[in-house]
Design a protein around this motif. Structure first.
Motif, PDB file in Angstrom:
ATOM      1  N   PRO A 576      10.474  17.924   0.487  1.00 14.68           N
ATOM      2  CA  PRO A 576      12.122  18.198  -0.131  1.00 14.68           C
ATOM      3  C   PRO A 576      12.673  16.756   0.012  1.00 14.68           C
ATOM      4  O   PRO A 576      12.715  16.113   0.793  1.00 14.68           O
ATOM      5  N   GLY A 577      13.143  16.368  -1.041  1.00 16.33           N
ATOM      6  CA  GLY A 577      13.869  15.104  -1.142  1.00 16.33           C
ATOM      7  C   GLY A 577      13.265  13.882  -1.144  1.00 16.33           C
ATOM      8  O   GLY A 577      13.638  12.890  -1.315  1.00 16.33           O
ATOM      9  N   THR A 578      11.755  14.087  -1.598  1.00 17.25           N
ATOM     10  CA  THR A 578      10.972  12.821  -1.676  1.00 17.25           C
ATOM     11  C   THR A 578      10.381  12.879  -2.905  1.00 17.25           C
ATOM     12  O   THR A 578      10.346  13.805  -3.729  1.00 17.25           O
ATOM     13  N   ALA A 579       9.801  11.867  -3.406  1.00 11.21           N
ATOM     14  CA  ALA A 579       9.032  11.590  -4.634  1.00 11.21           C
ATOM     15  C   ALA A 579       7.826  10.787  -4.263  1.00 11.21           C
ATOM     16  O   ALA A 579       7.869   9.720  -3.515  1.00 11.21           O
ATOM     17  N   LYS A 580       6.958  10.564  -5.109  1.00 11.59           N
ATOM     18  CA  LYS A 580       5.679   9.805  -5.072  1.00 11.59           C
ATOM     19  C   LYS A 580       5.595   8.956  -6.423  1.00 11.59           C
ATOM     20  O   LYS A 580       5.915   9.086  -7.334  1.00 11.59           O
ATOM     21  N   GLY A 581       4.752   7.851  -6.146  1.00  7.91           N
ATOM     22  CA  GLY A 581       4.393   6.986  -6.977  1.00  7.91           C
ATOM     23  C   GLY A 581       3.232   6.127  -6.478  1.00  7.91           C
ATOM     24  O   GLY A 581       2.629   6.397  -5.205  1.00  7.91           O
ATOM     25  N   LEU A 582       2.364   5.652  -7.329  1.00  5.05           N
ATOM     26  CA  LEU A 582       1.048   5.144  -7.098  1.00  5.05           C
ATOM     27  C   LEU A 582       0.979   3.871  -8.160  1.00  5.05           C
ATOM     28  O   LEU A 582       1.542   3.558  -9.078  1.00  5.05           O
ATOM     29  N   ALA A 583       0.093   3.048  -7.545  1.00  8.70           N
ATOM     30  CA  ALA A 583      -0.503   1.604  -8.251  1.00  8.70           C
ATOM     31  C   ALA A 583      -1.829   1.265  -7.980  1.00  8.70           C
ATOM     32  O   ALA A 583      -2.178   1.844  -6.831  1.00  8.70           O
ATOM     33  N   GLN A 584      -2.544   0.388  -8.689  1.00 13.57           N
ATOM     34  CA  GLN A 584      -3.836   0.156  -8.340  1.00 13.57           C
ATOM     35  C   GLN A 584      -3.865  -1.363  -8.994  1.00 13.57           C
ATOM     36  O   GLN A 584      -3.128  -1.765  -9.990  1.00 13.57           O
ATOM     37  N   ILE A 585      -5.073  -2.126  -8.493  1.00 12.09           N
ATOM     38  CA  ILE A 585      -5.196  -3.521  -9.054  1.00 12.09           C
ATOM     39  C   ILE A 585      -6.423  -3.988  -8.588  1.00 12.09           C
ATOM     40  O   ILE A 585      -6.998  -3.284  -7.275  1.00 12.09           O
ATOM     41  N   MET A 586      -7.122  -4.788  -9.031  1.00 15.68           N
ATOM     42  CA  MET A 586      -8.288  -5.655  -8.156  1.00 15.68           C
ATOM     43  C   MET A 586      -8.129  -6.968  -8.180  1.00 15.68           C
ATOM     44  O   MET A 586      -7.431  -7.715  -9.347  1.00 15.68           O
ATOM     45  N   GLY A 587      -8.261  -7.531  -7.135  1.00 18.67           N
ATOM     46  CA  GLY A 587      -8.037  -9.044  -6.834  1.00 18.67           C
ATOM     47  C   GLY A 587      -8.556  -9.441  -5.488  1.00 18.67           C
ATOM     48  O   GLY A 587      -8.915  -8.568  -4.598  1.00 18.67           O
ATOM     49  N   PHE A 588      -9.021 -10.722  -5.122  1.00 19.21           N
ATOM     50  CA  PHE A 588      -9.690 -11.341  -4.291  1.00 19.21           C
ATOM     51  C   PHE A 588     -10.985 -10.575  -4.019  1.00 19.21           C
ATOM     52  O   PHE A 588     -11.448 -10.304  -2.896  1.00 19.21           O
ATOM     53  N   GLY A 589     -11.647 -10.163  -4.960  1.00 17.49           N
ATOM     54  CA  GLY A 589     -12.930  -9.553  -4.970  1.00 17.49           C
ATOM     55  C   GLY A 589     -12.825  -8.162  -4.608  1.00 17.49           C
ATOM     56  O   GLY A 589     -13.940  -7.423  -4.318  1.00 17.49           O
ATOM     57  N   SER A 590     -11.600  -7.366  -4.492  1.00 15.07           N
ATOM     58  CA  SER A 590     -11.589  -6.087  -3.780  1.00 15.07           C
ATOM     59  C   SER A 590     -10.962  -5.148  -4.934  1.00 15.07           C
ATOM     60  O   SER A 590      -9.941  -5.676  -5.304  1.00 15.07           O
ATOM     61  N   TYR A 591     -11.168  -3.856  -4.787  1.00 19.58           N
ATOM     62  CA  TYR A 591     -10.379  -3.025  -5.446  1.00 19.58           C
ATOM     63  C   TYR A 591      -9.454  -2.160  -4.744  1.00 19.58           C
ATOM     64  O   TYR A 591      -9.941  -1.708  -3.558  1.00 19.58           O
ATOM     65  N   VAL A 592      -8.231  -2.036  -4.828  1.00 21.68           N
ATOM     66  CA  VAL A 592      -7.039  -1.472  -4.110  1.00 21.68           C
ATOM     67  C   VAL A 592      -6.192  -0.618  -4.862  1.00 21.68           C
ATOM     68  O   VAL A 592      -6.016  -0.789  -6.113  1.00 21.68           O
ATOM     69  N   ALA A 593      -5.648   0.322  -4.216  1.00 15.64           N
ATOM     70  CA  ALA A 593      -4.668   1.143  -4.660  1.00 15.64           C
ATOM     71  C   ALA A 593      -3.819   1.727  -3.486  1.00 15.64           C
ATOM     72  O   ALA A 593      -4.217   1.786  -2.323  1.00 15.64           O
ATOM     73  N   GLY A 687      -7.652  -9.503   3.386  1.00 15.15           N
ATOM     74  CA  GLY A 687      -6.339 -10.095   3.971  1.00 15.15           C
ATOM     75  C   GLY A 687      -5.123  -9.662   2.944  1.00 15.15           C
ATOM     76  O   GLY A 687      -4.059  -9.795   3.557  1.00 15.15           O
ATOM     77  N   GLU A 688      -5.468  -9.912   1.664  1.00 12.05           N
ATOM     78  CA  GLU A 688      -4.335  -9.883   0.733  1.00 12.05           C
ATOM     79  C   GLU A 688      -4.412  -8.976  -0.556  1.00 12.05           C
ATOM     80  O   GLU A 688      -3.106  -8.649  -0.874  1.00 12.05           O
ATOM     81  N   PRO A 689      -5.330  -8.431  -0.614  1.00 11.69           N
ATOM     82  CA  PRO A 689      -5.347  -7.541  -1.898  1.00 11.69           C
ATOM     83  C   PRO A 689      -4.132  -6.340  -1.944  1.00 11.69           C
ATOM     84  O   PRO A 689      -3.691  -6.387  -2.778  1.00 11.69           O
ATOM     85  N   THR A 690      -4.274  -5.805  -0.711  1.00 11.90           N
ATOM     86  CA  THR A 690      -3.180  -4.633  -0.766  1.00 11.90           C
ATOM     87  C   THR A 690      -1.711  -4.911  -0.711  1.00 11.90           C
ATOM     88  O   THR A 690      -0.834  -3.979  -0.906  1.00 11.90           O
ATOM     89  N   ILE A 691      -1.451  -6.043  -0.442  1.00 12.15           N
ATOM     90  CA  ILE A 691      -0.166  -6.638  -0.411  1.00 12.15           C
ATOM     91  C   ILE A 691       0.527  -6.099  -1.762  1.00 12.15           C
ATOM     92  O   ILE A 691       1.826  -5.637  -2.150  1.00 12.15           O
TER      93      ILE A 691
END
Length: 723
Positions: A576-593, A687-691
């Motif tokens: 209740p009162g919350t909502a969701k969002g998502l994102a993905q990308i690939m960088g620095f040799g790794s796949y992240v979301a 160290g960096e991708p998930t930022i």
């Protein structure tokens, strides 16, 4: 940081020469430090083994909290078949590396490359050392090598059960020829690597023994405080040293270069106090009237410019958009940001007519050495740099301007070590900043809600043009297109769009850019992933399903996206009162979301309750370390998203301390759940991708909660109040 760190120059050089009876084994010619004097053999010495079986792994990469030091030691120890409880570490020096024909190869630590670029040769070093130790034991026993095996720093003759420890045969092993080829273990057989072993530097950090650059004290050391012209491009016009030379502890007031003055004193606070009282006149130069508003106007002009560098092109994007059933357009922007390391820039230098030595935290020991050589006026053989742990790096300590300054100051006090420590204000005003950019995205949807064309125009700064212009490709900066590339192993675009154009109108303001943790992947993920969300809503399609349609040929991108969607409970009702969002990308040799769960109060206050993050870095050397890096990256990324921007007034940066440039507080941070999905077939960074996915996941959740789009960061400037 340790307040009582009183160190001799020799104690900071923890090399094998200082360890009597220690023998160095490596992938090439093994030797002791004493044997190396004046020689440049082709060697790769990763392991120092003591007679009492202590093992010291020599690591060239820098440690700034990311865990590279422990991870690389794990890889060496794995192939060495070492007893992990006996393993410690030390830094070789870049001067030693130079004398030994760059045996340790790259000293630079950045771009999430500490492990992914060096895993092969450090493992080979450990494997070669193991083979030589086994050969030495077999020779001593007069038995075939094949009858001997190594495990936990002990060699066993299998038929008889006879054993010997590494320390007992290290001297003999060091005299053997190095194997030309070694076979490395598959990850499925790892017993040290791939495990969540305790970090090698944790205890010293907890008990205060860990020495950072700001802690260094040397016999007879003086201290220096420094000021440079606060307007980039300006110079130092004049200063009146006579006004402060009589102040307590002051030894000297010196001009360092064209734009910088420093005060040298017995103690740093004396130097800073005198510097604050020093009458200084600046020539602010040609950029004294530049402001955030004038910079923004320049970037807006670039959005419409005819000339632009292409980064990714397929089909006819403009034509497809013109004929689309629905056209969607949005403009986003991303500000300057400071690295804001907790430890300000510093270096300690000792200059004499015979030599130059520097002690400093640096992300690139060889760059620091080059700076010391140039500033000292000495040949390379008479210079060296002793590296210490970094109190934060984030890309800022990849530059060596503070090393140059320290040496130039020390040259004016020959024979006395001088520690230069920047004030917090100087650190904030004299940085190299996350590049400022804008992006206009235009998409075309067909009648079924499919994306048929996308044009993304980036307008703004090029990092390479500021730090390495010779790296430009016919004027084009490839780093601008991180996460947007047409293919390859570094940042390929995750969506299959039949008509695509991503280009860059280069606009470089006078504020110097730098590699800021996550670099251009940060804003590119916001631009692409938030606009994908806009397109999905315009098409009337679920944002996850909208993305799935375009990811049939990018299964690794899709896999991490699916993982976070499952983890956050995408498709099920939000709390209740919350909502969701998502994102993905690939960088620095790794796949992240990432997927975020957010609430926004009627007063516009944002609360991020949960973030689920998925990472596929190929291989995972230390799962706990990777999870810690992911969690820490969200602190960094959310701090930037919510609070951090550097603005410009009268040509200078406005924000001078953490009161105007805050980081996330503990009570603001969400619960972060890290999902590791290594596929085991490549080596990526962590160290960096998930930022990069922190901000877009939150921004998309904010829209889901409020119906309002935020297209300009930081969020502190957004008005999300409800009527």
């Amino acid at each position: 940081m340790a307040d009582n760190a009183v160190l001799s120059r020799r104690s900071l050089l923890k090399g094998s020469a200082a360890a009597v009876g220690a023998f160095t084994l490596g992938f090439s010619i093994p030797f002791t430090e004493a044997q190396a004097q004046g020689a440049t053999p082709e060697v790769n010495a990763w392991v120092v083994i003591h007679p009492d079986d202590r093992i010291v792994v020599r690591i060239a990469r820098s440690e700034m909290g990311q865990g590279t030091l422990t991870g690389l030691a794990q890889l060496v120890a794995e192939e060495l078949e070492a007893d992990w409880s006996k393993v410690s570490w030390e830094y070789p020096t870049p001067g030693e590396n130079l004398r030994r024909n760059r045996v340790w190869r790259n000293f630079a630590t950045g771009g999430s490359r500490g492990i992914r670029d060096s895993h092969q040769y450090v493992r080979e070093g450990g494997a070669a050392a193991r083979i030589m130790l086994v050969q030495a034991a077999a020779k001593e026993w007069g038995v075939p090598e094949g009858e001997c095996r190594a495990a936990k720093s002990v060699i066993t003759h299998t038929p008889t059960g006879r054993t010997v420890t590494y320390g007992k045969v290290a001297a003999a092993a060091a005299k053997l020829d190095v194997p030309k080829e070694v076979k490395l273990k598959p990850a499925s057989e790892w017993t040290i690597a791939g495990k969540s072993v305790k970090r090698l530097d944790t205890v010293d950090k907890l008990n205060g023994k860990q020495v950072y650059g700001a802690d260094i004290r040397l016999p007879g050391m003086l201290n220096a405080a420094i000021k440079a012209c606060p307007v980039f491009g300006g110079t130092l016009a004049s200063f009146d040293a006579a006004k402060v030379t009589g102040m307590p502890g002051v030894k000297k007031v010196v001009q360092v270069d064209r734009r910088t003055v420093a005060v040298i004193a017995d103690h740093w606070w004396q130097a800073k106090t005198a510097l604050d009282a020093l009458p200084i006149t600046w020539d602010n130069g040609p950029h004294a009237s530049v402001s955030s508003e004038t910079i923004a106007a320049t970037l807006r002009e670039g959005l419409d410019a005819e000339q632009a560098f292409e980064g990714n092109k397929a089909g006819d994007a403009k034509g497809a958009i013109a004929s689309a059933a629905k056209r969607v357009e949005a403009t986003y922007s991303y500000p300057f940001q400071n690295h804001a390391c907790m430890e300000p820039m510093n270096a300690t230098a000792l200059w004499t007519p015979e030599k130059c030595e520097v002690w400093c935290p640096t992300q690139n020991g060889e760059s620091a050495l080059a700076a010391a050589i140039e500033a000292s006026g000495h040949p390379a053989a008479k210079c060296d740099v002793y590296k210490v742990h970094l109190g934060g790096g984030f890309g800022r300590r990849g530059r060596s301007d503070y090393v140059t300054q320290a040496v130039l100051i020390a040259k004016q006090m020959p024979g006395a070590p001088v520690k230069l420590l920047w004030s917090r204000e100087e650190d904030m005003l004299q940085g190299t900043y996350h590049p400022i950019t804008m992006a206009r995205l235009v998409g075309g949807l067909d009648k079924d809600g499919n994306l048929t064309g996308l044009h993304m125009r980036i307008s703004g700064q090029s990092i390479l043009s500021g730090v390495n212009p010779q790296g430009l490709q016919n004027g084009r900066d490839p780093f601008v297109f991180q996460g947007l590339n047409p293919g390859g192993q570094e940042g390929p675009f995750g969506y299959g769009i039949p008509n695509l154009l991503i280009d860059h109108a280069m606009r470089n303001p006078h504020v110097p850019p730098g590699f800021w943790r996550g670099v251009n992947l940060n804003q590119n993920a916001i631009y692409v992933e938030c606009f994908m969300d806009e397109l999905a809503h315009a098409a009337g399609v679920d944002p996850l399903e909208f993305r799935r349609r375009m990811m049939k040929n990018t299964p690794r991108h899709l896999a991490v996206l699916e993982a976070v969607a499952k983890g956050i409970g995408w498709g099920s009702p939000s709390a209740p009162g919350t909502a969701k969002g998502l994102a993905q990308i690939m960088g620095f040799g790794s796949y992240v979301a990432a997927a975020a769960e957010v609430s926004v109060s009627n007063a516009g206050e944002i609360k991020v309750h949960r973030i689920v993050a998925a990472t596929n870095p190929g291989h995972v050397v230390n799962p706990d370390q990777v999870a810690a890096q992911v969690e820490g990256s969200f602190v960094y990324g959310l701090s930037a998203a919510f609070h951090q921007e550097c603005t410009v007034k009268n040509g200078r940066i406005v924000e001078e301390n953490f009161d105007t440039y805050p980081a996330m507080r503990i009570n603001e941070m969400p619960k972060v759940e890290s999902i590791l999905v290594p596929s085991g077939d490549f080596w990526g960074g962590v160290g960096e991708p998930t930022i990069a996915v922190a901000a877009p996941a939150v921004l998309n959740a904010i829209f889901a909660a409020t119906g309002k789009r935020v297209r300009s960061l930081p969020l502190k400037n957004a008005d999300l109040r409800r009527a």
